[in-house]
Motif scaffolding. Structure first.
Motif, PDB file in Angstrom:
ATOM      1  N   GLN A 132       0.841  -1.179   0.000  1.00  0.00           N
ATOM      2  CA  GLN A 132       0.000   0.000   0.000  1.00  0.00           C
ATOM      3  C   GLN A 132       0.879   1.233   0.000  1.00  0.00           C
ATOM      4  O   GLN A 132       2.085   1.173   0.194  1.00  0.00           O
ATOM      5  N   ARG A 133       0.253   2.344  -0.215  1.00  0.00           N
ATOM      6  CA  ARG A 133       0.975   3.609  -0.250  1.00  0.00           C
ATOM      7  C   ARG A 133       1.433   3.996   1.150  1.00  0.00           C
ATOM      8  O   ARG A 133       0.654   3.967   2.099  1.00  0.00           O
ATOM      9  N   ILE A 134       2.718   4.329   1.308  1.00  0.00           N
ATOM     10  CA  ILE A 134       3.218   4.826   2.583  1.00  0.00           C
ATOM     11  C   ILE A 134       3.943   6.150   2.339  1.00  0.00           C
ATOM     12  O   ILE A 134       4.408   6.426   1.230  1.00  0.00           O
ATOM     13  N   THR A 135       4.041   6.952   3.369  1.00  0.00           N
ATOM     14  CA  THR A 135       4.703   8.254   3.272  1.00  0.00           C
ATOM     15  C   THR A 135       5.895   8.273   4.215  1.00  0.00           C
ATOM     16  O   THR A 135       5.794   7.847   5.368  1.00  0.00           O
ATOM     17  N   LEU A 136       7.022   8.762   3.720  1.00  0.00           N
ATOM     18  CA  LEU A 136       8.237   8.854   4.527  1.00  0.00           C
ATOM     19  C   LEU A 136       8.375  10.265   5.081  1.00  0.00           C
ATOM     20  O   LEU A 136       8.185  11.255   4.364  1.00  0.00           O
ATOM     21  N   HIS A 137       8.694  10.360   6.372  1.00  0.00           N
ATOM     22  CA  HIS A 137       8.914  11.639   7.043  1.00  0.00           C
ATOM     23  C   HIS A 137      10.314  11.639   7.642  1.00  0.00           C
ATOM     24  O   HIS A 137      10.852  10.583   7.992  1.00  0.00           O
ATOM     25  N   ALA A 138      10.876  12.824   7.793  1.00  0.00           N
ATOM     26  CA  ALA A 138      12.179  12.961   8.439  1.00  0.00           C
ATOM     27  C   ALA A 138      12.114  14.037   9.504  1.00  0.00           C
ATOM     28  O   ALA A 138      11.568  15.127   9.272  1.00  0.00           O
ATOM     29  N   GLU A 139      12.665  13.721  10.679  1.00  0.00           N
ATOM     30  CA  GLU A 139      12.869  14.738  11.706  1.00  0.00           C
ATOM     31  C   GLU A 139      14.309  15.201  11.597  1.00  0.00           C
ATOM     32  O   GLU A 139      15.238  14.397  11.726  1.00  0.00           O
ATOM     33  N   LEU A 140      14.498  16.485  11.349  1.00  0.00           N
ATOM     34  CA  LEU A 140      15.842  17.030  11.190  1.00  0.00           C
ATOM     35  C   LEU A 140      16.419  17.421  12.543  1.00  0.00           C
ATOM     36  O   LEU A 140      15.734  17.433  13.566  1.00  0.00           O
ATOM     37  N   GLU A 141      17.709  17.715  12.548  1.00  0.00           N
ATOM     38  CA  GLU A 141      18.414  18.023  13.789  1.00  0.00           C
ATOM     39  C   GLU A 141      17.826  19.239  14.493  1.00  0.00           C
ATOM     40  O   GLU A 141      17.879  19.346  15.731  1.00  0.00           O
ATOM     41  N   ASP A 142      17.225  20.161  13.731  1.00  0.00           N
ATOM     42  CA  ASP A 142      16.630  21.353  14.343  1.00  0.00           C
ATOM     43  C   ASP A 142      15.206  21.116  14.828  1.00  0.00           C
ATOM     44  O   ASP A 142      14.534  22.035  15.291  1.00  0.00           O
ATOM     45  N   GLY A 143      14.729  19.852  14.713  1.00  0.00           N
ATOM     46  CA  GLY A 143      13.404  19.506  15.202  1.00  0.00           C
ATOM     47  C   GLY A 143      12.298  19.605  14.170  1.00  0.00           C
ATOM     48  O   GLY A 143      11.171  19.162  14.422  1.00  0.00           O
ATOM     49  N   SER A 144      12.574  20.178  13.023  1.00  0.00           N
ATOM     50  CA  SER A 144      11.541  20.306  11.993  1.00  0.00           C
ATOM     51  C   SER A 144      11.252  18.953  11.349  1.00  0.00           C
ATOM     52  O   SER A 144      12.114  18.071  11.295  1.00  0.00           O
ATOM     53  N   ILE A 145      10.022  18.790  10.872  1.00  0.00           N
ATOM     54  CA  ILE A 145       9.580  17.549  10.243  1.00  0.00           C
ATOM     55  C   ILE A 145       9.371  17.796   8.753  1.00  0.00           C
ATOM     56  O   ILE A 145       8.656  18.735   8.358  1.00  0.00           O
ATOM     57  N   ILE A 146       9.989  16.965   7.937  1.00  0.00           N
ATOM     58  CA  ILE A 146       9.846  17.053   6.482  1.00  0.00           C
ATOM     59  C   ILE A 146       9.057  15.843   6.012  1.00  0.00           C
ATOM     60  O   ILE A 146       9.364  14.707   6.387  1.00  0.00           O
ATOM     61  N   THR A 147       8.069  16.063   5.185  1.00  0.00           N
ATOM     62  CA  THR A 147       7.230  14.979   4.671  1.00  0.00           C
ATOM     63  C   THR A 147       7.458  14.790   3.179  1.00  0.00           C
ATOM     64  O   THR A 147       7.387  15.749   2.406  1.00  0.00           O
ATOM     65  N   GLY A 148       7.745  13.555   2.788  1.00  0.00           N
ATOM     66  CA  GLY A 148       7.946  13.232   1.378  1.00  0.00           C
ATOM     67  C   GLY A 148       9.381  12.859   1.083  1.00  0.00           C
ATOM     68  O   GLY A 148      10.305  13.647   1.347  1.00  0.00           O
ATOM     69  N   ARG A 161      16.154  11.322  12.424  1.00  0.00           N
ATOM     70  CA  ARG A 161      15.504  10.031  12.219  1.00  0.00           C
ATOM     71  C   ARG A 161      14.511  10.147  11.091  1.00  0.00           C
ATOM     72  O   ARG A 161      14.085  11.254  10.718  1.00  0.00           O
ATOM     73  N   VAL A 162      14.125   9.015  10.521  1.00  0.00           N
ATOM     74  CA  VAL A 162      13.030   8.963   9.555  1.00  0.00           C
ATOM     75  C   VAL A 162      11.961   8.020  10.099  1.00  0.00           C
ATOM     76  O   VAL A 162      12.242   7.120  10.881  1.00  0.00           O
ATOM     77  N   PHE A 163      10.718   8.241   9.682  1.00  0.00           N
ATOM     78  CA  PHE A 163       9.611   7.389  10.090  1.00  0.00           C
ATOM     79  C   PHE A 163       8.551   7.398   9.004  1.00  0.00           C
ATOM     80  O   PHE A 163       8.568   8.258   8.103  1.00  0.00           O
ATOM     81  N   THR A 194      16.487   7.209   2.656  1.00  0.00           N
ATOM     82  CA  THR A 194      15.309   7.190   1.776  1.00  0.00           C
ATOM     83  C   THR A 194      15.148   5.900   0.970  1.00  0.00           C
ATOM     84  O   THR A 194      14.124   5.735   0.308  1.00  0.00           O
ATOM     85  N   SER A 195      16.133   5.007   1.021  1.00  0.00           N
ATOM     86  CA  SER A 195      15.993   3.723   0.319  1.00  0.00           C
ATOM     87  C   SER A 195      16.129   2.518   1.244  1.00  0.00           C
ATOM     88  O   SER A 195      15.327   1.595   1.190  1.00  0.00           O
ATOM     89  N   ILE A 196      17.146   2.530   2.107  1.00  0.00           N
ATOM     90  CA  ILE A 196      17.420   1.354   2.935  1.00  0.00           C
ATOM     91  C   ILE A 196      16.562   1.344   4.205  1.00  0.00           C
ATOM     92  O   ILE A 196      15.845   0.380   4.482  1.00  0.00           O
ATOM     93  N   LEU A 197      16.614   2.431   4.976  1.00  0.00           N
ATOM     94  CA  LEU A 197      15.897   2.459   6.248  1.00  0.00           C
ATOM     95  C   LEU A 197      14.378   2.297   6.117  1.00  0.00           C
ATOM     96  O   LEU A 197      13.757   1.643   6.964  1.00  0.00           O
ATOM     97  N   PRO A 198      13.734   2.851   5.077  1.00  0.00           N
ATOM     98  CA  PRO A 198      12.276   2.671   4.985  1.00  0.00           C
ATOM     99  C   PRO A 198      11.835   1.213   4.945  1.00  0.00           C
ATOM    100  O   PRO A 198      10.725   0.900   5.376  1.00  0.00           O
TER     101      PRO A 198
END
Length: 327
Positions: A132-148, A161-163, A194-198
């Motif tokens: 199914q479709r999943i979305t990858l997010h990243a928490e950066l060192e400054d605490g901001s969250i990036i989606t996609g 980290r990514v989640f 973006t390739s291995i950890l997901p």
């Protein structure tokens, strides 16, 4: 694990060019080969298809299928073909469109991959990390969250980290079964975040990997990646794997011993891509077995793994590990 007389079972995790390179070497051997491929891509052709079809992104799966295919070169070339002119089709890969159409016909992405695998006569199996479709997010060192997935590398901040969402996504039952039966499990090379950890962010896959008795090898990247692993050492790659898995799990790391850097007259590196530093002393605290071999080649600005050398070493490693286990 395989019984005597059966083909040895190898499972490889990742996506994109790095995974495809390793698979091209491994498919030459008489083994039972499975690729567990990330489905977190949301850029390019895959991203556009996500907006039109409710399917996992096919881009990484397509590349891996092409790498494992055993058809006329022209057929593989056609599957990988990317349209350049027509407005509606520009940027789309023909293989992505075929997988989207097959998913629409069969009603199931995994089923579409299975059917196309037969058409392409691939060596082994390709299993999407999720159906199914999943979305990858990243928490950066400054605490901001990036989606996609496609947006994560462009911010230039260190990734904490990514989640994924949904977090409780289930893999195919066949994927878990295949992992449990493996003789050897391989991670990398490829984009770490973006390739291995997901692939191991899917809970049941992570649990199966950690519980599996097979030897687990990490093939370290040759170069660091802007926006993901800028100036990372080898040990920092491994630590990221452990942080996301929740515990150490790599038995052996394969490092490149070839100097692929391009230096100026004063001996300083001329710039990216930066070759990954093999910080052996720190690695010894993280990984039981460290192997350094000349497995890298440089073609222009690109650093690439030598697929034949890597595959040959992996086969020897697996045979030695199984022989040692039996004695």
């Amino acid at each position: 694990m395989s019984r005597s007389g059966e083909l040895k079972k190898i499972v490889v995790f990742g996506g994109g060019t790095g995974l495809s390179t390793i698979l091209r070497g491994l498919k030459q051997y008489p083994i039972d080969l499975t690729a567990v491929v990330t489905v977190a891509d949301d850029g390019g052709s895959s991203g556009r298809l996500l907006g039109e079809y409710d399917i996992p992104p096919p881009g990484d799966v397509r590349k891996v299928m092409a790498a494992l295919s055993d058809v006329e070169p022209l057929i593989e070339q056609m599957f990988q073909y990317r349209f350049q002119t027509a407005e509606d089709l520009k940027g789309h890969s023909l293989g992505n469109l075929i997988l989207a159409a097959m998913t629409d016909i069969t009603g199931d992405f995994a089923r579409a991959v299975e059917q196309m695998s037969r058409v392409l006569n691939i060596k082994g199996k390709v299993l999407p990390a999720a159906n199914q479709r999943i979305t990858l997010h990243a928490e950066l060192e400054d605490g901001s969250i990036i989606t996609g997935e496609s947006k994560i590398p462009v911010y230039g901040h260190k990734i904490r980290r990514v989640f994924i969402s949904p977090q409780e996504v289930d893999p195919l039952p066949e994927t878990v079964k295949t992992i449990k039966a493996a003789d050897l499990i391989i991670f990398g090379p490829g984009s770490l975040y973006t390739s291995i950890l997901p692939t191991i962010l899917v809970p049941a896959i992570r649990q199966a990997v950690l519980a599996c008795e097979a030897k687990k090898v990490y093939i370290n990247n040759l170069a660091t990646q802007a926006g993901e692993t800028y100036r990372y050492t080898a040990s920092e790659h491994v630590q990221a794997l452990y942080d996301h898995a929740g515990e150490p799990f790599i038995d052996t790391i394969l490092l490149n011993g070839t100097d692929l850097s391009v230096t100026s007259g004063n001996g300083e590196s001329e710039g990216p891509p930066w070759q990954v530093e093999n910080d052996i002393e720190t690695l010894q605290q993280l990984v039981p077995h460290i192997v350094v071999k000349d497995i890298g080649v440089r073609i222009g600005k690109n650093m690439l793994h030598d697929s034949e050398k890597v595959a040959k070493w992996l086969m020897e490693y697996m045979e030695n590990a199984i022989t040692t286990e039996r004695t």
